[in-house]
Every structure is written in structure tokens, then in C-alpha cells.
Design an enzyme around this catalytic site. Structure first.
Site, PDB file in Angstrom:
ATOM      1  N   HIS A 163      -3.358   6.590   4.068  1.00  0.00           N
ATOM      2  CA  HIS A 163      -1.840   6.554   4.456  1.00  0.00           C
ATOM      3  C   HIS A 163      -1.394   7.986   3.890  1.00  0.00           C
ATOM      4  O   HIS A 163      -1.756   8.403   2.681  1.00  0.00           O
ATOM      5  CB  HIS A 163      -1.160   5.748   3.526  1.00  0.00           C
ATOM      6  CG  HIS A 163      -1.250   4.463   4.227  1.00  0.00           C
ATOM      7  ND1 HIS A 163      -1.944   3.714   5.214  1.00  0.00           N
ATOM      8  CD2 HIS A 163      -0.707   2.939   3.829  1.00  0.00           C
ATOM      9  CE1 HIS A 163      -1.528   2.527   5.381  1.00  0.00           C
ATOM     10  NE2 HIS A 163      -0.982   2.178   4.550  1.00  0.00           N
ATOM     11  N   CYS A 186       0.805  -1.275  -0.151  1.00  0.00           N
ATOM     12  CA  CYS A 186      -0.127  -0.043  -0.034  1.00  0.00           C
ATOM     13  C   CYS A 186       0.882   1.338   0.169  1.00  0.00           C
ATOM     14  O   CYS A 186       0.492   2.250  -0.874  1.00  0.00           O
ATOM     15  CB  CYS A 186      -1.008  -0.111   1.154  1.00  0.00           C
ATOM     16  SG  CYS A 186      -0.156  -0.333   2.782  1.00  0.00           S
TER      17      CYS A 186
END
Lengths: 352, 352
Positions: free
Chosen positions: A249, A129
Site C-alpha cells: 500500500h 492495513c
């Protein structure tokens, strides 16, 4: 009905549920879906396009007739069942780290290296990710100005560690708000020796520690970048940190470009404004910059706070945010499936 | 009774209350304390060494007979009243940004540049919280190996924006846990045009934006470092980020050293193990590294995750954590007062 038979392995997980969501709006025809998980989750139901579907236990035979299999149930499950799926004619898109560094397996971010899909032998790996969103933001810069070096500090969401970790954070947060004592049993890494609270805290460990004092997560950012960009010379040195955010994120990225004459903050903004999968949010006069709460449920990678390092001719800062469960995982996987469909690379009897 | 008369200006604030706490255990004699604040807070009470003290409104006359005045009530209050305190014979230790870059005012972290105290003309400035802990961690490295360059990304606690900001974060967090809608009215910067939620979010803005797309907080880290270390050549490029943590700033610091032959991870650990004000917490095999929750209420600066940049001979990463209200503010101020006492630099009739 024409279309592909699509399986999701790990259908009850944080990423799996988002994969199902992304499949609902995928731009390829689907004639059948099969949602698979461990024996423990078999029998649970999930909804797909207003239908109620029952989760089945994953077995080798689950993949009979499957054209596309999306895996996100941990590396061990992928290692066990991905070859079974391939054997039965499916193309596998694997969101775990099991095959990412396998030289026989393409590691793909469609905006960056779609062409690598053609080299697949049945399995395509979805990158980590934190790597994916960095690739989406940096590839347009690399193509235009060249990229020598990346120093990155991450601010990673708890959902990257799974639904149970988010639940733990929320429980800890509630207890801390109530001034009660808290416990930690999952983060930083499920199964590691020690556990620390994440609510109202910051943990400088994601995944277990590996060589040279770097965590596996930090090594992934280094090694996967070189593979995806196809340039083993790019230097990437990462510090990966968990923050008490549910989804999204963020990354503070410092880069050094090759062509310092051509590069400028404005030139970078121009490149990113037109880059695939990127949304430029960079107007500090009006406090415009990305944050994880705003990136939630969006497929794009958001870039802001582009600044020149005033002491280095070739240095720039960027602030890059994306929904880790979508572009960082489920959406990148389904996007790979979309590209495979458009490239006529899915071996489906039904669509021939 | 012998001892100093000590005033705290801003006694009801996040830092002021910690200054009072730190004064309780300061190693110099105190004969009298006076706790000052705005008119609005006058009449409130605070406890000091089991006594109940009443907050008084700050006026020029408040400083009659005061030997040491600690200021933390905003830059405007310092500009207005610090000269009044000095005029009346007090030595001022100012925790605001009002005088930090004034060439006539020493900017002091005792572990780094205590000698600068001797140049004071009545006012001594306490550096910015995020700068102080970075200085404590990097000065021993600079002395041993030389320091060319710093690239830092911060993970800063909400208490740095005051008690009201912490209250806002907690209220937002409670509403998000209850799945209610939330509002933001304080962060990222009280009085700025837009406000964003901080609970379960990350905000890449601390203080207002200034030149070249950097915030004032980021400029402080650059300019204050050069002044404290006494080296205008040191390059510091910062990205300052607010995280949903109540207390404790964390920093992901990348440095380039001058003497790359002498430097190594082990050599840096040796230097930091014996450095003043530093606690080395660096054993990843046993998951030992600092976190803000663990640094709370501690005076030291905690350093861990020291790693070599495997692509650069001179590059190293460090993870640095400290309680922003203590070493970042209240403790550094009281520590300066302690040093002034030991250097016989407080002009007190009572102790002569």
C-alpha cells in the site's frame, strides 16, 4: 519442549499464509502450531519450518491447549471463535475488524501504543492495513511536533482484498494485454452490487459505503487513528483507492503539525531516521523514494517525499509505503505476539 | 473549398495521433491538413477521414499557408518552430510546457478562461494534463463558493509519458505475469538517472524534481492553476503519482471553499451537474463514481465521491477522472481551435 502452542485461523488466506511465514522467524519459543481454516480448506497442507502441516477445520475445541491464536478469516469467524479461544486460555490477536472499535479491546501497533496491550481481556485487535503504516510513520512526528490533522489519499494493493482478487487482476491483465474482453466478479468489494475491472484501472472504493459518503475503509482510518494514538481530537479525512498493484500500500499523506516553529523537513527526516519500524527513503536528488514493488516482503514502513506545504506554516506532505500483508497484517500480528511474550503476558503453562 | 489549413506537429506521438482523431470531428471547416514530425518519422502514413496522409518532416517552410498549427512534439520543437509558424500567419496552439508560464501567452481551458484567448499574440498554450481536468471540475465550484485552497494527489496514466512508456508497461506486465524478470528504461522520466518498473507498481515521481522537493509536474499544477483561474492567491499543493493505467488520469482533490455557508455536498452536485465539460457520476448508494477505464475516449471530465470533510466547515473531497490524452491534451487543443473559429480569431484568407 518448552514454548507456546500457536494457532492460525484462516491459514490458507492471503494474510494467514504470511502469518505462518512470520511465525517461522518469530523471536518466541513455539512448541506446537495448529493451522485452522474453514471446512472447505481442511485437509490441505502448508509448510512450516520444512514440516508439512495439515489444515484442520476450526471448531471451539481446536483451541484446547492453545496459548496464542492469530485470527484472519473474516469478522464473522472471529466473532464466533475468538471468545471460544479466550475461554480456553488463549490470547487472541485478531486481524479482522470485528473487535477493533470495542472499548474493551486494545487496538495495537507496537511502535505506537504497546502499553495498551496491558489492558487486554484476552483479545487484542490488529488495526486495518492502511491505518497501521500511517501510524508507524506519523507517531514519531506526533510525539515530536504534535499532530492536528491528516488528509490522506491511498494507493492500496489488491492483495488486501484476498488471493482471489489478485488472481482476478492477473487474469484481467492477461486478457487486456491480449486485447480480449474482460469480466469483473470480485472487486471493488466481494458481495457488493457491482464489480469493476482493476487491471490497468483505479477504483475509488475499498469496502462498502457507509455514513456521509465515506467507505468503511475510510472510516477505519479516521476512527482507528484516534484510538491508536489515544487522541480523539486528531482529525483524519481519508480517500481510499484501489490500484492495480499486487502487494504494497502507498499513501499520500498531508499533515498539519501543532508546533510549526520546531517542525521542518529536515527535523522530520531526523525524527523518522531514528523511528522504530521506519526506513527513511528520502533523497529526491538521487530519485530515492519508496515504491510498493520495493517494499514487498519487508517488515518496515518506508517514508519519503517529505515536503513543506509552501502555502501553510504547519503543513507537510509524506509518501508512505509498506507491505500491506506484512506490517499491514501478518507481521503486526506476530509482532504483537512477540511483545506479549517479552512482557510475560501469554498465559502458557509450558513456559511457566 | 473553404476552410482552414491545419498542421499537427508531433503527429506520430500519443497526443498527436489523438489530435488527428479530434480534428476529424472538429466543428470548423478544414480545407487542408499537414501532419508533421521529426525527420525519423517522415514518410510514415496516418489516416485522416479515410484518407491516407504521409507524415512530413517539420521545417520552417512547413508552415507556409497554415492557419492553425497544433504542437505536441516536446518543448524544444515548440520553441524552435512555433515562432516560425506565427511568423507565417498561423495561430499556434501549443501542448508543451514551453510557453505556458510566459506572461505574453494565454494558458487556456475553454470552460474556464476562454476570454484569455483574445490576448494571444499568435501562441496559445494548452495546460498540463493533470491541471486541465482539475480546472474543469473546480472552476464551477470556485465561481459559486470561492476557492481558497487545493490539496491534490494524482493517479496518472502512463500514456502521459508517451507511447513508448505504455509499451514498456505492457511488456513489464507480461513478464511479471509470466514470472520473468523485468527491466525499466523509460519511467519515471525518460532521460532521468534512474528508472523503475511501473507494471503492478506506483511511482511517486512525474517529470524531474525541482525546487523544495516538488517535481516539475507538481509545480505545474500549482502555477498553472493560478494563471488559468486568474487568482495568484489560490493555494495548490500537489503530489503527482504515476499508476499502471494506460489512459485516464484520476485525482483525489481536497478543497477549502470561501463561502462555507452556501456550500454543501448537494449544492456542489447541483453546480457540477450543469457545468460545461463536466459529467457528474456521484451516487455511492449505487456504486456510481468515475474510473479511468470508463473515461477512456471521452472528452468530458468526470466527477464523483463528493464528500464533506466532517472536521472542517470549509473542506470537501472530490474524485476527478478524465482521459489525459483527450481533455488533458488533444481535445483541449482542438477545442481551443474551435473556440478561436467561433470567435473569428483565426487569420485565414480562405474564410474571409
Amino acid at each position: 519442549m518448552n514454548g507456546y502452542a500457536v494457532a492460525v485461523v484462516g491459514a490458507t488466506g492471503a494474510v494467514g499464509t504470511k502469518m505462518i511465514k512470520m511465525l517461522e522467524t518469530a523471536d518466541f519459543p513455539i512448541k506446537e502450531v495448529k493451522f485452522l481454516a474453514s471446512k472447505r480448506s481442511a485437509g490441505k497442507t502448508v509448510s512450516f519450518k520444512d514440516q508439512t502441516m495439515t489444515i484442520e477445520e476450526t471448531t471451539p475445541e481446536s483451541f484446547e491447549g492453545i496459548d496464542i491464536a492469530l485470527f484472519s478469516a473474516g469478522g464473522e469467524v472471529s466473532k464466533k471463535f475468538a471468545p471460544e479461544a479466550v475461554k480456553r486460555g488463549a490470547i487472541v490477536i485478531d486481524n479482522t475488524s470485528a473487535y477493533r472499535m470495542d472499548p474493551e479491546v486494545p487496538l495495537v501497533v507496537p511502535e505506537v501504543n504497546e502499553a495498551a496491550l496491558k489492558e487486554n481481556k484476552g483479545i487484542i485487535a490488529n488495526p486495518n492495513c492502511s491505518t497501521i503504516q500511517m501510524m508507524v510513520a506519523l507517531e514519531p512526528i506526533r510525539r515530536k511536533f504534535g499532530l492536528k490533522r491528516v488528509i490522506v489519499s491511498t494507493y492500496q494493493a489488491v492483495s488486501g482484498a484476498g488471493n482471489e482478487a489478485v488472481k482476478e487482476m492477473n487474469e484481467q491483465a492477461q486478457k487486456m494485454l491480449d486485447e480480449e474482453s474482460i469480466e469483473a466478479a470480485i472487486l471493488p468489494v466481494s458481495g457488493d452490487k457491482k464489480h469493476f475491472p482493476i487491471a490497468f484501472n483505479v477504483l475509488p472504493q475499498i469496502d462498502v459505503f457507509a455514513e456521509e459518503g465515506y467507505t468503511k475503509e475510510e472510516w477505519k482510518m479516521t476512527n482507528e487513528t484516534k484510538k491508536i494514538m489515544g487522541d480523539p481530537q486528531i482529525k483524519v479525512s481519508a480517500t481510499c483507492v484501489r490500484v492495480p498493484v499486487a502487494s504494497g500500500h502507498s499513501e499520500s499523506i498531508y499533515i498539519e503539525v501543532e508546533n510549526e516553529e520546531a517542525a521542518s523537513v529536515e527535523a522530520m527526516r531526523d525524527v523518522l531516521r531514528n523511528a522504530p519500524g521506519v526506513v527513511l527513503m528520502d533523497d529526491v536528488a538521487d530519485q530515492v523514494y519508496p515504491t510498493p514493488l520495493e517494499a514487498k516482503d519487508k517488515k518496515e514502513t518506508f517514508v519519503g517525499r517529505i515536503r513543506k506545504d509552501l502555502d501553510a506554516k504547519d503543513g507537510y506532505h509524506l509518501w508512505v509505503v509498506s507491505d500491506n500483508l506484512l506490517k499491514g497484517a501478518a507481521w503486526n500480528s506476530v509482532q504483537i505476539a512477540e511483545r506479549l511474550h517479552h512482557l510475560n503476558m501469554v498465559k502458557s503453562e509450558a513456559t511457566k
